[in-house]
Design a protein around this motif. Structure first.
Motif, mmCIF file in Angstrom:
data_model
loop_
_atom_site.group_PDB
_atom_site.id
_atom_site.type_symbol
_atom_site.label_atom_id
_atom_site.label_comp_id
_atom_site.label_asym_id
_atom_site.label_seq_id
_atom_site.Cartn_x
_atom_site.Cartn_y
_atom_site.Cartn_z
ATOM 1 N N THR A 258 -70.485 -17.239 -1.597
ATOM 2 C CA THR A 258 -71.443 -16.313 -2.322
ATOM 3 C C THR A 258 -72.212 -15.536 -1.383
ATOM 4 O O THR A 258 -72.513 -14.369 -1.713
ATOM 5 N N ASN A 259 -72.898 -16.132 -0.502
ATOM 6 C CA ASN A 259 -73.683 -15.354 0.591
ATOM 7 C C ASN A 259 -73.418 -16.120 1.971
ATOM 8 O O ASN A 259 -73.060 -17.383 1.916
ATOM 9 N N THR A 274 -73.940 -20.093 1.020
ATOM 10 C CA THR A 274 -74.223 -20.496 -0.282
ATOM 11 C C THR A 274 -72.700 -20.628 -1.011
ATOM 12 O O THR A 274 -71.824 -19.724 -0.756
ATOM 13 N N ASP A 308 -78.827 -24.400 0.002
ATOM 14 C CA ASP A 308 -78.803 -24.068 -1.450
ATOM 15 C C ASP A 308 -79.190 -22.593 -1.783
ATOM 16 O O ASP A 308 -78.717 -22.112 -2.682
ATOM 17 N N GLU A 309 -79.712 -21.973 -0.977
ATOM 18 C CA GLU A 309 -80.048 -20.615 -1.118
ATOM 19 C C GLU A 309 -80.232 -19.677 0.175
ATOM 20 O O GLU A 309 -80.766 -20.228 1.231
ATOM 21 N N LYS A 311 -82.268 -16.226 1.279
ATOM 22 C CA LYS A 311 -83.155 -15.390 0.601
ATOM 23 C C LYS A 311 -82.733 -13.877 1.042
ATOM 24 O O LYS A 311 -82.313 -13.585 2.239
ATOM 25 N N THR A 312 -82.859 -13.048 0.229
ATOM 26 C CA THR A 312 -82.680 -11.558 0.145
ATOM 27 C C THR A 312 -83.750 -10.647 -0.031
ATOM 28 O O THR A 312 -84.828 -11.366 -0.805
ATOM 29 N N ASN A 316 -81.513 -6.569 -2.161
ATOM 30 C CA ASN A 316 -80.352 -7.309 -1.865
ATOM 31 C C ASN A 316 -79.763 -7.405 -0.446
ATOM 32 O O ASN A 316 -78.515 -7.949 -0.170
#
Length: 326
Positions: A258-259, A274, A308-309, A311-312, A316
């Motif tokens: 997803t990223n 992620t 888990d994450e 950051k953006t 975005n």
């Protein structure tokens, strides 16, 4: 007619309303800011003449009496030149500007059935995992897939649903829409001038005086189309190779991430991601790409870590210096 979160624009205090008031006041210059992903945001000033030229060209691409749905951040140049200005130029169009809510977007889309909508890659990766993704359909309407590197998977998925796909390109310095093609590669419209110098794309609207150095490394495919290979200043060397993190990140997203954030750490290539990325398929595709460049077989020792994450910032864009606890 312009709506923001289903409220007519004259009844809201949003940034979009402020922009429209300023536009109607005939002020000569407008300030926009870059996303700041490379450090501090940079102010870019455009005059009304330039923005009016772009608005007219984008309005021509859209056509008359269209219903548009946009969810761009209000501060972005794309928000103005792809939505607000064309509708001010052509008042027959009906524009809906709304915040992106992944839980209600598909239902809202099917209620409005817009002629034109924007779903950028990050939105797609969230929405395509929703149970009601199969309900998204609106044959022969136009789906704009954004100016980021877009995978063939996204394009084919929309085409299979009956959408007309349009891939656009642009920046704060040279506002979109510079392209209007149905391919993952770019084909600039006739009102745009460009050339390539040392693999870097230089581009401008015909009404602009100066070319913009895009920072994108590109190559020509199919005689005239532009393929983005990665960012000029965003690469690191590994043996005889220039590794472009954005290319590796794009491939990872094609295989389920997803990223994705790729960088060098202590002499090692690290890729944080992620989502449920298929690591083996991602490695194979990366090695295949770079092997073809040098006409040799290569296997990069890339280390993948699921987090888990990632950051953006508000636009975005990935924050590339963030620290992961893994």
């Amino acid at each position: 007619m312009i709506y923001i979160d289903n409220v007519k624009i004259e009844n809201t205090d949003s940034l979009a309303n402020d922009f429209v008031k300023k536009w109607n006041s005939n002020e000569n210059e407008f300030s926009f800011f870059t996303s700041g992903s490379g450090g501090e945001p940079k102010e870019i000033i455009h005059d009304r003449k330039t923005l009016n030229f772009i608005a007219e060209k984008v309005s021509d691409l859209y056509g008359n009496e269209k219903r548009l749905l946009f969810v761009f951040p209000p501060g972005s140049i794309a928000y103005a030149t792809m939505s607000l200005l064309p509708c001010l130029y052509n008042t027959k169009n009906e524009l809906f500007l709304e915040k992106f809510n992944p839980f209600s977007f598909i239902k809202r889309y099917m209620e409005l059935k817009p002629d034109i909508c924007v779903i950028v890659p990050n939105m797609y990766r969230v929405l395509s995992r929703k149970d009601n993704w199969k309900e998204l359909k609106n044959p022969n309407s136009i789906m704009i897939t954004g100016s980021d590197v877009v995978s063939s998977e996204i394009v084919e998925d929309f085409k299979n649903k009956g959408f007309k796909v349009r891939q656009v390109y642009g920046s704060t310095e040279v506002p979109p829409i510079l392209t209007w093609g149905d391919d993952i590669f770019f084909d600039f419209i006739k009102d745009v001038d460009y050339y390539i110098e040392n693999e870097e794309l230089k581009v401008k609207w015909k009404c602009q005086k100066e070319y913009w150095s895009s920072g994108d490394l590109v190559e020509i495919v199919d005689d005239k189309k532009i393929k983005i290979k990665g960012r000029k200043n965003l690469f690191f060397k590994y043996n005889q190779f220039k590794i472009h993190p954005e290319l590796i990140e794009t491939i990872g997203k094609q295989y389920g991430a997803t990223n994705n954030l790729c960088r060098m750490e202590n002499g090692k290539i690290m890729s944080y991601f992620t989502g449920d990325m298929n690591i083996n398929d991602t490695k194979e595709k990366i090695n295949e790409y770079y092997s073809a460049l040098k006409n040799i077989s290569i296997k990069f020792p890339i280390k993948f870590k699921q987090v888990d994450e990632i950051k953006t910032n508000a636009m975005n864009k990935i924050l590339r210096k963030q620290v992961f606890n893994v």
